[in-house]
Design a protein around this motif. Structure first.
Motif, PDB file in Angstrom:
ATOM      1  N   LYS A   1     -19.783 -12.481 -37.557  1.00  0.00           N
ATOM      2  CA  LYS A   1     -18.959 -11.406 -37.088  1.00  0.00           C
ATOM      3  C   LYS A   1     -18.532 -10.213 -38.119  1.00  0.00           C
ATOM      4  O   LYS A   1     -18.281 -10.766 -39.284  1.00  0.00           O
ATOM      5  N   GLU A   2     -18.760  -8.927 -37.752  1.00  0.00           N
ATOM      6  CA  GLU A   2     -18.355  -8.094 -38.735  1.00  0.00           C
ATOM      7  C   GLU A   2     -16.866  -8.052 -38.559  1.00  0.00           C
ATOM      8  O   GLU A   2     -16.384  -7.713 -37.511  1.00  0.00           O
ATOM      9  N   LEU A   3     -16.134  -8.038 -39.943  1.00  0.00           N
ATOM     10  CA  LEU A   3     -14.683  -7.841 -39.884  1.00  0.00           C
ATOM     11  C   LEU A   3     -14.411  -6.647 -40.305  1.00  0.00           C
ATOM     12  O   LEU A   3     -14.980  -5.984 -41.425  1.00  0.00           O
ATOM     13  N   PHE A   4     -13.546  -5.937 -39.903  1.00  0.00           N
ATOM     14  CA  PHE A   4     -12.911  -4.483 -40.111  1.00  0.00           C
ATOM     15  C   PHE A   4     -11.717  -4.546 -40.676  1.00  0.00           C
ATOM     16  O   PHE A   4     -10.900  -5.483 -39.985  1.00  0.00           O
ATOM     17  N   HIS A   5     -11.221  -4.028 -41.498  1.00  0.00           N
ATOM     18  CA  HIS A   5      -9.851  -4.058 -42.110  1.00  0.00           C
ATOM     19  C   HIS A   5      -9.108  -3.235 -41.201  1.00  0.00           C
ATOM     20  O   HIS A   5      -9.281  -2.118 -40.816  1.00  0.00           O
ATOM     21  N   PRO A   6      -8.169  -4.087 -40.746  1.00  0.00           N
ATOM     22  CA  PRO A   6      -7.188  -3.108 -39.447  1.00  0.00           C
ATOM     23  C   PRO A   6      -6.370  -2.359 -40.300  1.00  0.00           C
ATOM     24  O   PRO A   6      -5.699  -2.408 -41.551  1.00  0.00           O
ATOM     25  N   ARG A   7      -5.802  -1.262 -39.485  1.00  0.00           N
ATOM     26  CA  ARG A   7      -5.012  -0.474 -40.047  1.00  0.00           C
ATOM     27  C   ARG A   7      -3.763  -0.117 -39.214  1.00  0.00           C
ATOM     28  O   ARG A   7      -3.854  -0.337 -38.033  1.00  0.00           O
ATOM     29  N   PHE A   8      -2.479   0.223 -39.983  1.00  0.00           N
ATOM     30  CA  PHE A   8      -1.435   0.431 -39.015  1.00  0.00           C
ATOM     31  C   PHE A   8      -1.464   2.023 -38.597  1.00  0.00           C
ATOM     32  O   PHE A   8      -2.131   2.774 -39.213  1.00  0.00           O
ATOM     33  N   THR A   9      -0.617   2.284 -37.551  1.00  0.00           N
ATOM     34  CA  THR A   9      -0.476   3.604 -36.967  1.00  0.00           C
ATOM     35  C   THR A   9       0.817   3.928 -37.152  1.00  0.00           C
ATOM     36  O   THR A   9       1.801   3.385 -37.310  1.00  0.00           O
ATOM     37  N   GLU A  10       0.929   5.412 -36.824  1.00  0.00           N
ATOM     38  CA  GLU A  10       2.563   5.806 -36.777  1.00  0.00           C
ATOM     39  C   GLU A  10       3.174   5.202 -35.589  1.00  0.00           C
ATOM     40  O   GLU A  10       4.387   5.048 -35.699  1.00  0.00           O
ATOM     41  N   ALA A  11       2.339   4.618 -34.663  1.00  0.00           N
ATOM     42  CA  ALA A  11       3.095   4.065 -33.503  1.00  0.00           C
ATOM     43  C   ALA A  11       3.295   2.667 -33.568  1.00  0.00           C
ATOM     44  O   ALA A  11       4.258   2.183 -32.968  1.00  0.00           O
ATOM     45  N   ASN A  12       2.911   2.062 -34.658  1.00  0.00           N
ATOM     46  CA  ASN A  12       2.980   0.643 -34.968  1.00  0.00           C
ATOM     47  C   ASN A  12       2.676   0.283 -36.490  1.00  0.00           C
ATOM     48  O   ASN A  12       1.601   0.515 -36.973  1.00  0.00           O
ATOM     49  N   LEU A  13       3.670   0.092 -37.314  1.00  0.00           N
ATOM     50  CA  LEU A  13       3.630  -0.272 -38.810  1.00  0.00           C
ATOM     51  C   LEU A  13       2.568  -1.575 -38.983  1.00  0.00           C
ATOM     52  O   LEU A  13       2.383  -1.888 -40.150  1.00  0.00           O
TER      53      LEU A  13
ATOM     54  N   ILE B   1       3.662 -16.961 -40.329  1.00  0.00           N
ATOM     55  CA  ILE B   1       2.642 -15.676 -41.027  1.00  0.00           C
ATOM     56  C   ILE B   1       3.554 -14.561 -41.027  1.00  0.00           C
ATOM     57  O   ILE B   1       4.938 -14.524 -40.766  1.00  0.00           O
ATOM     58  N   ALA B   2       3.053 -14.033 -42.005  1.00  0.00           N
ATOM     59  CA  ALA B   2       3.677 -12.987 -42.594  1.00  0.00           C
ATOM     60  C   ALA B   2       3.076 -11.533 -43.304  1.00  0.00           C
ATOM     61  O   ALA B   2       1.807 -11.746 -43.230  1.00  0.00           O
ATOM     62  N   GLN B   3       3.719 -10.360 -43.001  1.00  0.00           N
ATOM     63  CA  GLN B   3       2.958  -9.221 -43.352  1.00  0.00           C
ATOM     64  C   GLN B   3       4.107  -8.324 -43.986  1.00  0.00           C
ATOM     65  O   GLN B   3       5.099  -8.227 -43.343  1.00  0.00           O
ATOM     66  N   VAL B   4       3.499  -7.613 -45.111  1.00  0.00           N
ATOM     67  CA  VAL B   4       4.573  -6.749 -45.874  1.00  0.00           C
ATOM     68  C   VAL B   4       4.149  -5.563 -44.909  1.00  0.00           C
ATOM     69  O   VAL B   4       3.070  -4.862 -44.963  1.00  0.00           O
ATOM     70  N   ILE B   5       5.100  -4.640 -44.557  1.00  0.00           N
ATOM     71  CA  ILE B   5       4.996  -3.351 -43.796  1.00  0.00           C
ATOM     72  C   ILE B   5       5.686  -2.203 -44.734  1.00  0.00           C
ATOM     73  O   ILE B   5       6.790  -2.514 -45.531  1.00  0.00           O
ATOM     74  N   ARG B   6       5.149  -0.855 -44.624  1.00  0.00           N
ATOM     75  CA  ARG B   6       5.968  -0.048 -45.183  1.00  0.00           C
ATOM     76  C   ARG B   6       7.160   0.409 -44.454  1.00  0.00           C
ATOM     77  O   ARG B   6       6.950   0.633 -43.238  1.00  0.00           O
ATOM     78  N   THR B   7       8.120   0.779 -45.002  1.00  0.00           N
ATOM     79  CA  THR B   7       9.558   1.115 -44.354  1.00  0.00           C
ATOM     80  C   THR B   7      10.219   2.108 -45.293  1.00  0.00           C
ATOM     81  O   THR B   7       9.726   2.303 -46.626  1.00  0.00           O
ATOM     82  N   VAL B   8      11.034   2.763 -44.773  1.00  0.00           N
ATOM     83  CA  VAL B   8      11.890   3.854 -45.530  1.00  0.00           C
ATOM     84  C   VAL B   8      13.346   3.249 -45.617  1.00  0.00           C
ATOM     85  O   VAL B   8      13.988   2.794 -44.762  1.00  0.00           O
ATOM     86  N   PRO B   9      13.829   2.893 -46.886  1.00  0.00           N
ATOM     87  CA  PRO B   9      15.267   2.345 -47.056  1.00  0.00           C
ATOM     88  C   PRO B   9      16.331   2.861 -46.078  1.00  0.00           C
ATOM     89  O   PRO B   9      16.118   4.340 -46.037  1.00  0.00           O
TER      90      PRO B   9
END
Length: 168
Positions: free
Chosen positions: A17-29, A69-77
């Protein structure tokens, strides 16, 4: 290692299986919010990602620490964000009460869910106020049950469709 060399391991199925690096979008971080990207699993597996009782990094679609499970997301303080996610079951003969706890910054929610083995699901949400430019989003589960058809196998809640977006 076998005593009889004629009784070696048998190869039954191979998946590439070819794995693609998932990306966030403006609609979902959240990246890979539906857990579609990950190792191909040849065994009885449904969509979403189970929060297993032991670390399963080799077969997890979102590796993390035990039972979480955890993920670090980009946020604005100081900005407020909404988190929505689905908790369900995989129609795998799992019965009993489960709970997923979700955390982000100082926001938290506990999501009780009764598993009946019917592939039910329920959507939950909560809000958090970002403190830094990066926020760790964590999902944790500690309730497990043996399957009704196999008491040696534990099962628990399945997490899917995680959405994080700023509140306007």
């Amino acid at each position: 290692m076998q005593e009889d060399p004629a009784c070696g391991p048998l190869l039954d199925a191979v998946a590439i299986k070819e794995l693609f690096h998932p990306r966030f979008t403006e609609a979902n971080l959240v990246e890979n919010n539906g857990f579609e990207e990950g190792p191909h699993l040849l065994i009885n597996f449904s969509h979403g990602v189970p929060l297993l009782s032991k670390q399963k990094d080799l077969t997890s679609r979102l590796p993390g620490r035990e039972s979480a499970i955890a993920q670090v997301i980009r946020t604005v303080p100081h900005k407020v964000y909404n988190v929505a996610f689905t908790v369900g079951e995989a129609k795998n003969n799992c019965h009993g009460s489960t709970m997923v706890k979700a955390f982000a910054a100082k926001g938290t929610v506990k999501t009780p869910f009764k598993s009946e083995g019917k592939r039910n699901f329920k959507t939950f949400n909560f809000q958090f106020k970002a403190i830094l430019y990066r926020t760790r989003l964590t999902f944790f589960s500690s309730f497990y049950h043996p399957r009704t058809n196999n008491y040696g196998t534990h099962c628990g809640p399945v997490l899917d469709e995680v959405l994080v977006f700023p509140v306007s």
